[in-house]
Design a protein around this motif. Structure first.
Motif, short mmCIF file in Angstrom:
data_model
loop_
_atom_site.label_atom_id
_atom_site.label_comp_id
_atom_site.label_asym_id
_atom_site.label_seq_id
_atom_site.Cartn_x
_atom_site.Cartn_y
_atom_site.Cartn_z
N ALA A 4 1.11 -0.25 5.65
CA ALA A 4 0.52 1.08 5.71
C ALA A 4 1.55 2.09 6.19
CB ALA A 4 -0.69 1.07 6.62
N TYR A 5 1.47 3.29 5.66
CA TYR A 5 2.28 4.41 6.10
C TYR A 5 1.47 5.12 7.17
CZ TYR A 5 4.85 8.81 5.85
OH TYR A 5 5.57 9.93 6.15
N VAL A 6 2.06 5.35 8.33
CA VAL A 6 1.33 5.91 9.47
C VAL A 6 1.61 7.40 9.60
CG1 VAL A 6 1.05 5.81 11.97
CG2 VAL A 6 1.37 3.71 10.66
N VAL A 7 0.56 8.18 9.77
CA VAL A 7 0.66 9.62 9.99
C VAL A 7 0.07 9.90 11.36
CG1 VAL A 7 -0.01 11.90 9.16
CG2 VAL A 7 0.41 10.05 7.52
N ARG A 8 0.86 10.47 12.27
CA ARG A 8 0.40 10.76 13.63
C ARG A 8 0.29 12.27 13.83
NH1 ARG A 8 1.27 5.96 16.54
NH2 ARG A 8 2.65 4.56 15.44
N PHE A 9 -0.70 12.66 14.66
CA PHE A 9 -0.91 14.06 15.00
C PHE A 9 -0.71 14.24 16.50
CE2 PHE A 9 -3.05 13.48 11.04
CZ PHE A 9 -2.85 14.67 10.36
N VAL A 10 -0.03 15.31 16.88
CA VAL A 10 0.27 15.59 18.29
C VAL A 10 -0.22 17.00 18.62
CG1 VAL A 10 2.09 15.80 20.01
CG2 VAL A 10 2.29 14.10 18.19
N GLY A 11 -1.08 17.10 19.63
CA GLY A 11 -1.57 18.39 20.10
C GLY A 11 -2.87 18.81 19.44
N GLY A 12 -3.55 19.75 20.08
CA GLY A 12 -4.77 20.32 19.54
C GLY A 12 -5.90 19.32 19.39
N PRO A 13 -6.89 19.64 18.56
CA PRO A 13 -8.06 18.78 18.42
C PRO A 13 -7.78 17.45 17.74
CG PRO A 13 -8.17 20.59 16.85
CD PRO A 13 -7.01 20.86 17.75
N LEU A 14 -6.69 17.33 17.02
CA LEU A 14 -6.36 16.07 16.35
C LEU A 14 -5.40 15.22 17.18
CD1 LEU A 14 -5.91 17.22 12.63
CD2 LEU A 14 -7.95 16.34 13.77
N ASP A 15 -5.10 15.63 18.41
CA ASP A 15 -4.14 14.91 19.25
C ASP A 15 -4.51 13.44 19.38
OD1 ASP A 15 -1.87 14.75 20.92
OD2 ASP A 15 -3.19 14.71 22.66
N GLY A 16 -3.55 12.59 19.10
CA GLY A 16 -3.77 11.15 19.19
C GLY A 16 -4.32 10.52 17.93
N VAL A 18 -4.38 8.93 14.43
CA VAL A 18 -3.43 8.19 13.61
C VAL A 18 -4.13 7.81 12.32
CG1 VAL A 18 -2.00 6.12 13.45
CG2 VAL A 18 -2.29 7.25 15.66
N ASP A 19 -3.60 8.30 11.22
CA ASP A 19 -4.13 7.96 9.90
C ASP A 19 -3.14 7.02 9.23
OD1 ASP A 19 -6.27 9.67 10.26
OD2 ASP A 19 -5.42 11.29 9.07
N SER A 20 -3.64 6.13 8.42
CA SER A 20 -2.73 5.29 7.65
C SER A 20 -3.15 5.33 6.18
CB SER A 20 -2.73 3.85 8.17
OG SER A 20 -4.02 3.30 8.07
N VAL A 21 -2.15 5.40 5.35
CA VAL A 21 -2.37 5.41 3.90
C VAL A 21 -1.52 4.31 3.31
CG1 VAL A 21 -2.95 7.86 3.76
CG2 VAL A 21 -0.58 7.17 3.60
N THR A 22 -1.95 3.76 2.19
CA THR A 22 -1.21 2.65 1.60
C THR A 22 0.09 3.11 0.96
OG1 THR A 22 -2.51 2.88 -0.42
CG2 THR A 22 -3.23 1.23 1.19
N ARG A 23 0.11 4.36 0.48
CA ARG A 23 1.31 4.87 -0.16
C ARG A 23 1.49 6.34 0.18
NH1 ARG A 23 1.72 4.44 -6.52
NH2 ARG A 23 2.04 6.65 -6.66
N PRO A 24 2.63 6.74 0.78
CA PRO A 24 2.82 8.15 1.13
C PRO A 24 3.08 9.00 -0.10
CG PRO A 24 4.79 6.91 1.60
CD PRO A 24 3.74 5.91 1.16
N ASP A 25 2.83 10.28 0.03
CA ASP A 25 3.17 11.23 -1.04
C ASP A 25 4.68 11.26 -1.21
OD1 ASP A 25 0.49 11.88 -1.29
OD2 ASP A 25 0.63 13.59 0.06
N ALA A 26 5.13 11.57 -2.41
CA ALA A 26 6.57 11.66 -2.66
C ALA A 26 7.20 12.73 -1.77
CB ALA A 26 6.83 11.97 -4.13
N ALA A 27 6.50 13.84 -1.59
CA ALA A 27 6.96 14.91 -0.71
C ALA A 27 5.81 15.26 0.23
CB ALA A 27 7.37 16.12 -1.53
N PRO A 28 5.87 14.84 1.50
CA PRO A 28 4.77 15.13 2.42
C PRO A 28 4.58 16.63 2.59
CG PRO A 28 6.52 13.90 3.53
CD PRO A 28 6.95 14.12 2.13
N LYS A 29 3.35 17.03 2.85
CA LYS A 29 3.05 18.44 3.05
C LYS A 29 3.76 18.94 4.31
CE LYS A 29 -1.52 18.09 1.05
NZ LYS A 29 -2.97 18.23 1.28
N PRO A 30 4.45 20.08 4.25
CA PRO A 30 5.15 20.58 5.43
C PRO A 30 4.18 21.08 6.50
CG PRO A 30 5.40 22.10 3.61
CD PRO A 30 4.70 20.90 3.07
N THR A 31 2.98 21.48 6.09
CA THR A 31 1.97 21.97 7.03
C THR A 31 0.60 21.44 6.65
OG1 THR A 31 3.21 24.01 7.40
CG2 THR A 31 0.89 24.05 8.00
#
Length: 69
Positions: A4-16, A18-31
């Motif tokens: 799994a590809y792990v996506v972590r969020f730091v700060g604000g309401p999503l702090d802590g 952790v999402d996992s996806v089986t395949r990341p996007d070719a170009a992750p969203k900058p925001t």
């Protein structure tokens, strides 16, 4: 079994979060925009993609007074 590809969020309401996806996007969203709806006004938070030594990349809460990267 796929890794799994792990996506972590730091700060604000999503702090802590952790999402996992089986395949990341070719170009992750900058925001990523998180909109919180409740009985009061709509609250919008922006998370900017940043490099992290421990995880590779993570989304960090944007401090609204700072310019966008």
């Amino acid at each position: 079994m796929t890794s799994a590809y792990v996506v972590r969020f730091v700060g604000g309401p999503l702090d802590g979060r952790v999402d996992s996806v089986t395949r990341p996007d070719a170009a992750p969203k900058p925001t990523v925009t998180h909109v919180h709806l409740h009985a009061g006004p709509k609250i919008v938070h922006h998370y900017d993609l940043q490099y992290a030594v421990e995880y590779g990349c993570e989304y960090r809460l944007r401090v609204e007074d700072e310019p966008r990267p």
